[in-house]
Design a protein around this motif. Structure first.
Motif, PDB file in Angstrom:
ATOM      1  N   GLY A  61     -57.607  28.324   0.451  1.00  0.00           N
ATOM      2  CA  GLY A  61     -57.202  29.544  -0.241  1.00  0.00           C
ATOM      3  C   GLY A  61     -58.228  29.998  -1.256  1.00  0.00           C
ATOM      4  O   GLY A  61     -57.930  30.833  -2.115  1.00  0.00           O
ATOM      5  N   VAL A  62     -59.447  29.459  -1.164  1.00  0.00           N
ATOM      6  CA  VAL A  62     -60.523  29.808  -2.099  1.00  0.00           C
ATOM      7  C   VAL A  62     -61.712  30.333  -1.304  1.00  0.00           C
ATOM      8  O   VAL A  62     -62.130  29.719  -0.315  1.00  0.00           O
ATOM      9  CB  VAL A  62     -60.970  28.587  -2.930  1.00  0.00           C
ATOM     10  N   ILE A  63     -62.244  31.482  -1.718  1.00  0.00           N
ATOM     11  CA  ILE A  63     -63.509  31.973  -1.180  1.00  0.00           C
ATOM     12  C   ILE A  63     -64.500  32.059  -2.326  1.00  0.00           C
ATOM     13  O   ILE A  63     -64.129  31.944  -3.495  1.00  0.00           O
ATOM     14  CB  ILE A  63     -63.360  33.339  -0.490  1.00  0.00           C
ATOM     15  N   ALA A  64     -65.768  32.272  -2.006  1.00  0.00           N
ATOM     16  CA  ALA A  64     -66.802  32.386  -3.031  1.00  0.00           C
ATOM     17  C   ALA A  64     -67.509  33.725  -2.920  1.00  0.00           C
ATOM     18  O   ALA A  64     -67.646  34.277  -1.827  1.00  0.00           O
ATOM     19  CB  ALA A  64     -67.813  31.247  -2.895  1.00  0.00           C
ATOM     20  N   LEU A  65     -67.925  34.227  -4.064  1.00  0.00           N
ATOM     21  CA  LEU A  65     -68.784  35.405  -4.152  1.00  0.00           C
ATOM     22  C   LEU A  65     -70.033  34.983  -4.905  1.00  0.00           C
ATOM     23  O   LEU A  65     -69.947  34.535  -6.053  1.00  0.00           O
ATOM     24  CB  LEU A  65     -68.076  36.538  -4.891  1.00  0.00           C
ATOM     25  N   ALA A  66     -71.189  35.112  -4.273  1.00  0.00           N
ATOM     26  CA  ALA A  66     -72.453  34.715  -4.899  1.00  0.00           C
ATOM     27  C   ALA A  66     -73.347  35.940  -5.025  1.00  0.00           C
ATOM     28  O   ALA A  66     -73.690  36.574  -4.017  1.00  0.00           O
ATOM     29  CB  ALA A  66     -73.145  33.630  -4.076  1.00  0.00           C
ATOM     30  N   VAL A  67     -73.711  36.287  -6.266  1.00  0.00           N
ATOM     31  CA  VAL A  67     -74.527  37.466  -6.541  1.00  0.00           C
ATOM     32  C   VAL A  67     -75.737  37.061  -7.378  1.00  0.00           C
ATOM     33  O   VAL A  67     -75.734  36.002  -8.010  1.00  0.00           O
ATOM     34  CB  VAL A  67     -73.713  38.552  -7.278  1.00  0.00           C
ATOM     35  N   PHE A  75     -72.969  44.307 -10.330  1.00  0.00           N
ATOM     36  CA  PHE A  75     -72.418  43.110  -9.693  1.00  0.00           C
ATOM     37  C   PHE A  75     -71.105  42.691 -10.347  1.00  0.00           C
ATOM     38  O   PHE A  75     -70.193  42.217  -9.665  1.00  0.00           O
ATOM     39  CB  PHE A  75     -73.433  41.958  -9.733  1.00  0.00           C
ATOM     40  N   ALA A  76     -71.011  42.853 -11.663  1.00  0.00           N
ATOM     41  CA  ALA A  76     -69.751  42.522 -12.337  1.00  0.00           C
ATOM     42  C   ALA A  76     -68.629  43.444 -11.870  1.00  0.00           C
ATOM     43  O   ALA A  76     -67.501  42.998 -11.612  1.00  0.00           O
ATOM     44  CB  ALA A  76     -69.938  42.615 -13.854  1.00  0.00           C
ATOM     45  N   GLU A  77     -68.928  44.739 -11.734  1.00  0.00           N
ATOM     46  CA  GLU A  77     -67.903  45.682 -11.281  1.00  0.00           C
ATOM     47  C   GLU A  77     -67.537  45.420  -9.821  1.00  0.00           C
ATOM     48  O   GLU A  77     -66.359  45.500  -9.437  1.00  0.00           O
ATOM     49  CB  GLU A  77     -68.401  47.115 -11.475  1.00  0.00           C
ATOM     50  N   LEU A  78     -68.529  45.100  -8.989  1.00  0.00           N
ATOM     51  CA  LEU A  78     -68.255  44.775  -7.592  1.00  0.00           C
ATOM     52  C   LEU A  78     -67.382  43.527  -7.499  1.00  0.00           C
ATOM     53  O   LEU A  78     -66.443  43.457  -6.687  1.00  0.00           O
ATOM     54  CB  LEU A  78     -69.567  44.551  -6.841  1.00  0.00           C
ATOM     55  N   ALA A  79     -67.671  42.531  -8.338  1.00  0.00           N
ATOM     56  CA  ALA A  79     -66.881  41.296  -8.328  1.00  0.00           C
ATOM     57  C   ALA A  79     -65.411  41.584  -8.615  1.00  0.00           C
ATOM     58  O   ALA A  79     -64.517  40.975  -8.018  1.00  0.00           O
ATOM     59  CB  ALA A  79     -67.439  40.313  -9.352  1.00  0.00           C
ATOM     60  N   ARG A  80     -65.142  42.513  -9.516  1.00  0.00           N
ATOM     61  CA  ARG A  80     -63.752  42.861  -9.826  1.00  0.00           C
ATOM     62  C   ARG A  80     -63.032  43.365  -8.586  1.00  0.00           C
ATOM     63  O   ARG A  80     -61.880  43.002  -8.328  1.00  0.00           O
ATOM     64  CB  ARG A  80     -63.717  43.908 -10.944  1.00  0.00           C
ATOM     65  N   HIS A  81     -63.706  44.193  -7.802  1.00  0.00           N
ATOM     66  CA  HIS A  81     -63.078  44.731  -6.591  1.00  0.00           C
ATOM     67  C   HIS A  81     -62.875  43.644  -5.534  1.00  0.00           C
ATOM     68  O   HIS A  81     -61.874  43.651  -4.810  1.00  0.00           O
ATOM     69  CB  HIS A  81     -63.908  45.876  -6.037  1.00  0.00           C
ATOM     70  N   VAL A  82     -63.813  42.724  -5.428  1.00  0.00           N
ATOM     71  CA  VAL A  82     -63.656  41.618  -4.482  1.00  0.00           C
ATOM     72  C   VAL A  82     -62.472  40.751  -4.878  1.00  0.00           C
ATOM     73  O   VAL A  82     -61.646  40.364  -4.040  1.00  0.00           O
ATOM     74  CB  VAL A  82     -64.949  40.778  -4.406  1.00  0.00           C
ATOM     75  N   VAL A  83     -62.361  40.453  -6.167  1.00  0.00           N
ATOM     76  CA  VAL A  83     -61.246  39.630  -6.648  1.00  0.00           C
ATOM     77  C   VAL A  83     -59.911  40.315  -6.363  1.00  0.00           C
ATOM     78  O   VAL A  83     -58.942  39.676  -5.937  1.00  0.00           O
ATOM     79  CB  VAL A  83     -61.407  39.336  -8.158  1.00  0.00           C
ATOM     80  N   VAL A  93     -61.065  33.566  -5.986  1.00  0.00           N
ATOM     81  CA  VAL A  93     -62.496  33.778  -5.782  1.00  0.00           C
ATOM     82  C   VAL A  93     -63.295  32.936  -6.772  1.00  0.00           C
ATOM     83  O   VAL A  93     -63.121  33.042  -7.990  1.00  0.00           O
ATOM     84  CB  VAL A  93     -62.876  35.264  -5.939  1.00  0.00           C
ATOM     85  N   LEU A  94     -64.153  32.087  -6.239  1.00  0.00           N
ATOM     86  CA  LEU A  94     -65.120  31.329  -7.033  1.00  0.00           C
ATOM     87  C   LEU A  94     -66.389  32.169  -7.115  1.00  0.00           C
ATOM     88  O   LEU A  94     -66.952  32.542  -6.084  1.00  0.00           O
ATOM     89  CB  LEU A  94     -65.408  29.991  -6.354  1.00  0.00           C
ATOM     90  N   ILE A  95     -66.839  32.494  -8.326  1.00  0.00           N
ATOM     91  CA  ILE A  95     -68.002  33.369  -8.500  1.00  0.00           C
ATOM     92  C   ILE A  95     -69.210  32.542  -8.939  1.00  0.00           C
ATOM     93  O   ILE A  95     -69.132  31.742  -9.872  1.00  0.00           O
ATOM     94  CB  ILE A  95     -67.703  34.481  -9.514  1.00  0.00           C
ATOM     95  N   ASP A  96     -70.333  32.756  -8.234  1.00  0.00           N
ATOM     96  CA  ASP A  96     -71.557  32.023  -8.519  1.00  0.00           C
ATOM     97  C   ASP A  96     -72.690  33.016  -8.758  1.00  0.00           C
ATOM     98  O   ASP A  96     -72.710  34.111  -8.188  1.00  0.00           O
ATOM     99  CB  ASP A  96     -71.906  31.100  -7.345  1.00  0.00           C
ATOM    100  N   GLN A  97     -73.624  32.638  -9.609  1.00  0.00           N
ATOM    101  CA  GLN A  97     -74.807  33.447  -9.899  1.00  0.00           C
ATOM    102  C   GLN A  97     -76.035  32.695  -9.384  1.00  0.00           C
ATOM    103  O   GLN A  97     -76.306  31.579  -9.791  1.00  0.00           O
ATOM    104  CB  GLN A  97     -74.920  33.698 -11.403  1.00  0.00           C
ATOM    105  N   THR A  98     -76.782  33.344  -8.487  1.00  0.00           N
ATOM    106  CA  THR A  98     -77.912  32.660  -7.854  1.00  0.00           C
ATOM    107  C   THR A  98     -79.240  32.907  -8.549  1.00  0.00           C
ATOM    108  O   THR A  98     -80.196  32.177  -8.322  1.00  0.00           O
ATOM    109  CB  THR A  98     -78.057  33.106  -6.396  1.00  0.00           C
TER     110      THR A  98
END
Length: 335
Positions: A61-67, A75-83, A93-98
């Motif tokens: 039940g967990v996905i990741a978003l890596a930006v 990217f912060a605004e996009l992350a909100r929509h993904v969440v 959503v697990l969020i990672d910064q690459t």
């Protein structure tokens, strides 16, 4: 108090199995029985245990978003929509910064190390299609321009068309010496190359010669880089009557540098950006920009990832284009 499946069954006067069938949407339940169960669910405010359900299906039940960078507002605004889109599916959503580095992106693409995730939405800057084709296992959707028509589903916008449109907007206002801020010659600068191509195409459409002196590079797309690029243009004697910045944070820096130089926006120099971040709606003057449909990008990415997580591994990778719109504001039109 959190109610259990058993509590709903007792309230409705049915078996636990019947409640489970209703919750999971099975069709073969009598209408009157389904109605009693749904009434009991509403009365008890019952919520399914998604963790248990996911474990039964072999999922977390967990996905990741890596930006690349979370301090880039886009990217912060996009992350909100993904969440938001993921939450509708019961996903966390697990969020990672690459940082846009190859090794961090490789770790993300391989499934975020030891973290158990069902899928990944990745915006790569360093990895190529060949790098990503060598990985398998974790369902993946790609964002951005570094890799398209590659080994995984992809969502993006038409950067060339968008840059062409906003440059044409500046030309249509009578501006002829239009600077472009944000060019990058590194392999990671795919978005910059596409936006520069759109800029050049709009100049050609208008019969305006492309002038390399009006093209200002920016190693990163932060406010400080935009300010430094405009200061450099002015210091070398270049006097543009408009500036197209390849993202809004560059444009905010450009506004500051022009103010410091005593130039009025838009009377002396019109300024346009790209991304439609919230800061641009409150800057002085407000910022003309290209507004990608970030909500649509996030939702498409989650929908495509869900299809892969649910078992669709045979459909060839899809490449979807989200819409954008030109949003004129005070930085090109006086208030």
């Amino acid at each position: 108090m959190r109610h259990r499946l058993k509590d709903v069954a007792e309230r409705a006067g049915v078996s636990v199995k019947t409640v489970s069938n209703v919750v999971n949407g099975y069709l073969h339940v009598r209408p009157d029985t389904r109605a009693r169960v749904e009434e009991a669910i509403a009365e008890l405010n019952y919520r399914p245990n998604l963790s248990a359900r996911n474990l039964r299906k072999g999922r977390t039940g967990v996905i990741a978003l890596a930006v690349p960078e979370l301090d880039i507002p886009y990217f912060a605004e996009l992350a909100r929509h993904v969440v938001t889109a993921a939450a509708e599916r019961g996903w966390t959503v697990l969020i990672d910064q690459t940082g846009g580095g190859a090794e961090r992106e490789r770790v993300a693409a391989a499934g975020i190390g030891d973290h158990m995730i069902d899928g990944l939405i990745l915006s790569p800057l360093a990895l190529t299609a060949e790098d990503l084709a060598g990985l398998d296992g974790t369902p993946m959707v790609l964002l951005g321009e570094r890799v398209d028509h590659g080994p995984a589903d992809h969502v993006g916008i038409d950067n060339v068309a968008a840059a062409r449109e906003i440059t044409a907007h500046l030309v249509g206002l009578g501006r002829r010496r239009i600077a472009a801020v944000g060019s990058q010659r590194t392999p990671e600068g795919a978005s910059a190359r596409l936006r520069l191509a759109g800029y050049a195409a709009a100049l050609a459409d208008a019969g305006i010669a492309y002038d390399e002196a009006l093209v200002a590079p920016a190693p990163a797309w932060h406010r400080a880089d935009g300010a430094a690029a405009v200061r450099h243009l002015l210091a070398t004697g270049v006097r543009p009557d408009a500036v197209f910045c390849f993202n809004d944070t560059l444009a905010l820096g450009a506004l500051r540098a022009l103010h410091e130089a005593g130039l009025r926006v838009p009377a002396d120099v019109a300024v346009a950006g790209f991304d439609d971040i919230e800061d641009g709606r409150f800057s002085v003057p407000t910022l003309t920009t290209i507004a990608p449909d970030k909500e649509r990008i996030g939702r498409l990415a989650v929908e495509m990832l869900a299809a892969r997580v649910d078992g669709d591994r045979e459909t060839p990778p899809r490449d979807l284009t989200a819409p954008y719109r030109l949003t004129p504001r005070e930085s090109t039109h006086p208030a």
